[in-house]
Motif scaffolding. Structure first.
Motif, PDB file in Angstrom:
ATOM      1  N   MET A 105      -2.833  -3.281   4.547  1.00 40.41           N
ATOM      2  CA  MET A 105      -3.453  -2.193   3.793  1.00 40.41           C
ATOM      3  C   MET A 105      -2.410  -1.173   3.354  1.00 40.41           C
ATOM      4  O   MET A 105      -2.451  -0.672   2.217  1.00 40.41           O
ATOM      5  CB  MET A 105      -4.554  -1.536   4.632  1.00 40.41           C
ATOM      6  CG  MET A 105      -5.742  -2.460   4.898  1.00 40.41           C
ATOM      7  SD  MET A 105      -7.035  -1.722   5.946  1.00 40.41           S
ATOM      8  CE  MET A 105      -7.804  -0.551   4.801  1.00 40.41           C
ATOM      9  N   ASP A 106      -1.471  -0.868   4.236  1.00 35.25           N
ATOM     10  CA  ASP A 106      -0.397   0.067   3.887  1.00 35.25           C
ATOM     11  C   ASP A 106       0.450  -0.480   2.737  1.00 35.25           C
ATOM     12  O   ASP A 106       0.857   0.265   1.842  1.00 35.25           O
ATOM     13  CB  ASP A 106       0.494   0.330   5.104  1.00 35.25           C
ATOM     14  CG  ASP A 106      -0.197   1.177   6.162  1.00 35.25           C
ATOM     15  OD1 ASP A 106      -1.231   1.793   5.831  1.00 35.25           O
ATOM     16  OD2 ASP A 106       0.280   1.198   7.305  1.00 35.25           O
ATOM     17  N   GLU A 107       0.702  -1.781   2.752  1.00 32.93           N
ATOM     18  CA  GLU A 107       1.509  -2.397   1.703  1.00 32.93           C
ATOM     19  C   GLU A 107       0.793  -2.319   0.355  1.00 32.93           C
ATOM     20  O   GLU A 107       1.424  -2.083  -0.681  1.00 32.93           O
ATOM     21  CB  GLU A 107       1.805  -3.851   2.064  1.00 32.93           C
ATOM     22  CG  GLU A 107       2.672  -4.589   1.055  1.00 32.93           C
ATOM     23  CD  GLU A 107       4.042  -3.957   0.866  1.00 32.93           C
ATOM     24  OE1 GLU A 107       4.583  -4.092  -0.253  1.00 32.93           O
ATOM     25  OE2 GLU A 107       4.559  -3.314   1.804  1.00 32.93           O
ATOM     26  N   ARG A 108      -0.541  -2.492   0.359  1.00 31.04           N
ATOM     27  CA  ARG A 108      -1.282  -2.411  -0.905  1.00 31.04           C
ATOM     28  C   ARG A 108      -1.265  -0.992  -1.462  1.00 31.04           C
ATOM     29  O   ARG A 108      -1.321  -0.795  -2.685  1.00 31.04           O
ATOM     30  CB  ARG A 108      -2.717  -2.914  -0.700  1.00 31.04           C
ATOM     31  CG  ARG A 108      -2.792  -4.424  -0.535  1.00 31.04           C
ATOM     32  CD  ARG A 108      -4.208  -4.945  -0.722  1.00 31.04           C
ATOM     33  NE  ARG A 108      -5.100  -4.591   0.353  1.00 31.04           N
ATOM     34  CZ  ARG A 108      -5.255  -5.300   1.473  1.00 31.04           C
ATOM     35  NH1 ARG A 108      -4.552  -6.410   1.667  1.00 31.04           N
ATOM     36  NH2 ARG A 108      -6.112  -4.925   2.398  1.00 31.04           N
ATOM     37  N   LEU A 109      -1.205   0.005  -0.577  1.00 34.39           N
ATOM     38  CA  LEU A 109      -1.073   1.386  -1.045  1.00 34.39           C
ATOM     39  C   LEU A 109       0.305   1.601  -1.680  1.00 34.39           C
ATOM     40  O   LEU A 109       0.423   2.263  -2.715  1.00 34.39           O
ATOM     41  CB  LEU A 109      -1.264   2.362   0.120  1.00 34.39           C
ATOM     42  CG  LEU A 109      -2.680   2.487   0.694  1.00 34.39           C
ATOM     43  CD1 LEU A 109      -2.687   3.461   1.867  1.00 34.39           C
ATOM     44  CD2 LEU A 109      -3.650   2.968  -0.378  1.00 34.39           C
ATOM     45  N   LYS A 110       1.315   1.026  -1.068  1.00 30.33           N
ATOM     46  CA  LYS A 110       2.667   1.200  -1.581  1.00 30.33           C
ATOM     47  C   LYS A 110       2.854   0.538  -2.937  1.00 30.33           C
ATOM     48  O   LYS A 110       3.522   1.080  -3.821  1.00 30.33           O
ATOM     49  CB  LYS A 110       3.678   0.620  -0.578  1.00 30.33           C
ATOM     50  CG  LYS A 110       3.825   1.417   0.702  1.00 30.33           C
ATOM     51  CD  LYS A 110       4.798   0.732   1.659  1.00 30.33           C
ATOM     52  CE  LYS A 110       4.869   1.454   2.994  1.00 30.33           C
ATOM     53  NZ  LYS A 110       5.753   0.725   3.944  1.00 30.33           N
ATOM     54  N   ASN A 111       2.285  -0.647  -3.104  1.00 32.34           N
ATOM     55  CA  ASN A 111       2.515  -1.379  -4.353  1.00 32.34           C
ATOM     56  C   ASN A 111       1.464  -1.103  -5.425  1.00 32.34           C
ATOM     57  O   ASN A 111       1.498  -1.676  -6.508  1.00 32.34           O
ATOM     58  CB  ASN A 111       2.640  -2.886  -4.102  1.00 32.34           C
ATOM     59  CG  ASN A 111       1.354  -3.510  -3.571  1.00 32.34           C
ATOM     60  OD1 ASN A 111       0.245  -3.044  -3.830  1.00 32.34           O
ATOM     61  ND2 ASN A 111       1.499  -4.601  -2.813  1.00 32.34           N
ATOM     62  N   GLU A 113      -1.818  -1.699  -5.396  1.00 38.50           N
ATOM     63  CA  GLU A 113      -3.006  -2.550  -5.458  1.00 38.50           C
ATOM     64  C   GLU A 113      -4.259  -1.796  -5.031  1.00 38.50           C
ATOM     65  O   GLU A 113      -5.367  -2.151  -5.425  1.00 38.50           O
ATOM     66  CB  GLU A 113      -2.828  -3.784  -4.568  1.00 38.50           C
ATOM     67  CG  GLU A 113      -1.915  -4.843  -5.121  1.00 38.50           C
ATOM     68  CD  GLU A 113      -1.877  -6.063  -4.230  1.00 38.50           C
ATOM     69  OE1 GLU A 113      -2.500  -7.075  -4.579  1.00 38.50           O
ATOM     70  OE2 GLU A 113      -1.230  -6.008  -3.159  1.00 38.50           O
ATOM     71  N   ASP A 114      -4.085  -0.787  -4.205  1.00 38.55           N
ATOM     72  CA  ASP A 114      -5.217   0.022  -3.763  1.00 38.55           C
ATOM     73  C   ASP A 114      -4.813   1.482  -3.798  1.00 38.55           C
ATOM     74  O   ASP A 114      -3.636   1.816  -3.982  1.00 38.55           O
ATOM     75  CB  ASP A 114      -5.650  -0.389  -2.352  1.00 38.55           C
ATOM     76  CG  ASP A 114      -7.136  -0.189  -2.109  1.00 38.55           C
ATOM     77  OD1 ASP A 114      -7.796   0.471  -2.946  1.00 38.55           O
ATOM     78  OD2 ASP A 114      -7.657  -0.683  -1.094  1.00 38.55           O
ATOM     79  N   HIS A 189      -6.148   4.492 -10.694  1.00 36.15           N
ATOM     80  CA  HIS A 189      -5.181   3.575 -10.085  1.00 36.15           C
ATOM     81  C   HIS A 189      -3.770   3.678 -10.645  1.00 36.15           C
ATOM     82  O   HIS A 189      -2.886   2.928 -10.241  1.00 36.15           O
ATOM     83  CB  HIS A 189      -5.681   2.133 -10.230  1.00 36.15           C
ATOM     84  CG  HIS A 189      -6.770   1.784  -9.277  1.00 36.15           C
ATOM     85  ND1 HIS A 189      -8.072   2.233  -9.438  1.00 36.15           N
ATOM     86  CD2 HIS A 189      -6.757   1.045  -8.136  1.00 36.15           C
ATOM     87  CE1 HIS A 189      -8.810   1.771  -8.436  1.00 36.15           C
ATOM     88  NE2 HIS A 189      -8.048   1.059  -7.643  1.00 36.15           N
ATOM     89  N   HIS A 190      -3.528   4.586 -11.572  1.00 37.77           N
ATOM     90  CA  HIS A 190      -2.197   4.673 -12.170  1.00 37.77           C
ATOM     91  C   HIS A 190      -1.725   6.122 -12.199  1.00 37.77           C
ATOM     92  O   HIS A 190      -1.463   6.697 -13.257  1.00 37.77           O
ATOM     93  CB  HIS A 190      -2.200   4.074 -13.577  1.00 37.77           C
ATOM     94  CG  HIS A 190      -2.555   2.620 -13.594  1.00 37.77           C
ATOM     95  ND1 HIS A 190      -3.849   2.169 -13.754  1.00 37.77           N
ATOM     96  CD2 HIS A 190      -1.780   1.513 -13.424  1.00 37.77           C
ATOM     97  CE1 HIS A 190      -3.851   0.843 -13.703  1.00 37.77           C
ATOM     98  NE2 HIS A 190      -2.632   0.431 -13.505  1.00 37.77           N
ATOM     99  N   GLY A 191      -1.632   6.720 -11.019  1.00 40.05           N
ATOM    100  CA  GLY A 191      -1.179   8.103 -10.936  1.00 40.05           C
ATOM    101  C   GLY A 191      -2.318   9.088 -11.129  1.00 40.05           C
ATOM    102  O   GLY A 191      -3.396   8.936 -10.573  1.00 40.05           O
ATOM    103  N   GLU A 192      -2.066  10.105 -11.965  1.00 39.53           N
ATOM    104  CA  GLU A 192      -3.078  11.126 -12.217  1.00 39.53           C
ATOM    105  C   GLU A 192      -4.319  10.497 -12.871  1.00 39.53           C
ATOM    106  O   GLU A 192      -4.195   9.666 -13.780  1.00 39.53           O
ATOM    107  CB  GLU A 192      -2.504  12.190 -13.164  1.00 39.53           C
ATOM    108  CG  GLU A 192      -3.491  13.290 -13.525  1.00 39.53           C
ATOM    109  CD  GLU A 192      -2.961  14.221 -14.605  1.00 39.53           C
ATOM    110  OE1 GLU A 192      -3.691  15.154 -14.990  1.00 39.53           O
ATOM    111  OE2 GLU A 192      -1.833  13.997 -15.070  1.00 39.53           O
TER     112      GLU A 192
END
Length: 240
Positions: A105-111, A113-114, A189-192
């Motif tokens: 889950m942490d990895e999906r936050l970093k990349n 995906e979530d 999902h793409h910043g602001e």
């Protein structure tokens, strides 16, 4: 609690505690349709218990408005034929392989995906994340699908939206009702959070053309058509 809008249209309101969207129900003379599958088995069970208490039959079909977790992770527990647009099904297929460890889950936050909000709400809804089971749909369509439920029809229409690439509305012409999922929301999902001008204007144009009186949005109270269009035309947010 299930709310009756008409003799054929019902819905269970949203719940902000774990980001549960509204779940809809359309009753035909031959078949019934559930709109969106909720975010968990618990969510689905609450909905099914509510319609049962009203003497309504278990839905024959369930239609998905888009792939985000709060609208789809309950799908595996709905004993009905499931329907989604092609793009939604692609996303569901991708998510079906996700792992639900803290590390994954942490990895999906970093990349990207979530996003953090969804991550937080999933952890709230699922005390045991091993219960998460992402299921793909039984019936897949491209842009439009019409369902005859018996003296009432429902049109599933894939429309432009800033929120996601796979947004679908469930339009019930006879009742002048439109289930819109989260189609009027921003892209988170793409910043602001932003709206995309072309997609926003296309959506407003389509809403003006459709003959409906009430729109049911996933995470707010129902809108009258004129109020929905006014809300979209006067957004005080970033539009690019």
């Amino acid at each position: 609690m299930i709310i009756k809008l008409t003799d054929r249209i019902y819905f269970m309101p949203h719940n902000v505690e774990t980001d549960r969207p509204i779940l809809g129900y359309i009753k035909g003379d031959q078949y019934s349709l559930m709109v969106d599958a909720g975010n968990s088995k618990k969510h689905v069970d609450e909905f099914m218990d509510g319609i049962s208490k009203l003497g309504l039959p278990y839905p024959n079909f369930v239609a998905i408005t888009h792939s985000h977790w709060d609208h789809t992770y309950g799908l595996f527990s709905v004993n009905a034929v499931s329907i989604a647009c092609k793009k939604t099904n692609e996303y569901l297929n991708e998510m079906s392989s996700w792992e639900w460890t803290d590390e994954a889950m942490d990895e999906r936050l970093k990349n990207g995906e979530d996003i953090e909000f969804c991550d937080t709400m999933i952890r709230k809804e699922y005390y045991n994340r091993k219960e998460i089971c992402v299921k793909t749909a039984d019936i897949v369509f491209d842009e439009k699908l019409s369902l005859d439920l018996g003296n009432i029809s429902c049109e599933l229409l894939k429309l432009d939206s800033s929120h996601a690439e796979d947004c679908v509305v469930a339009y019930v012409p006879k009742e002048k009702i439109l289930f819109i999922g989260d189609i009027i929301s921003e892209d988170f999902h793409h910043g602001e959070p932003v709206y995309y001008k072309d997609k926003l204007y296309s959506l407003i144009k389509t809403f003006k053309e459709l003959d409906f009186e009430t729109a049911l949005f996933g995470h707010m109270e129902p809108f009258a058509k004129k109020d929905l269009i006014s809300w979209l035309e006067n957004l005080d947010v970033t539009v690019i």
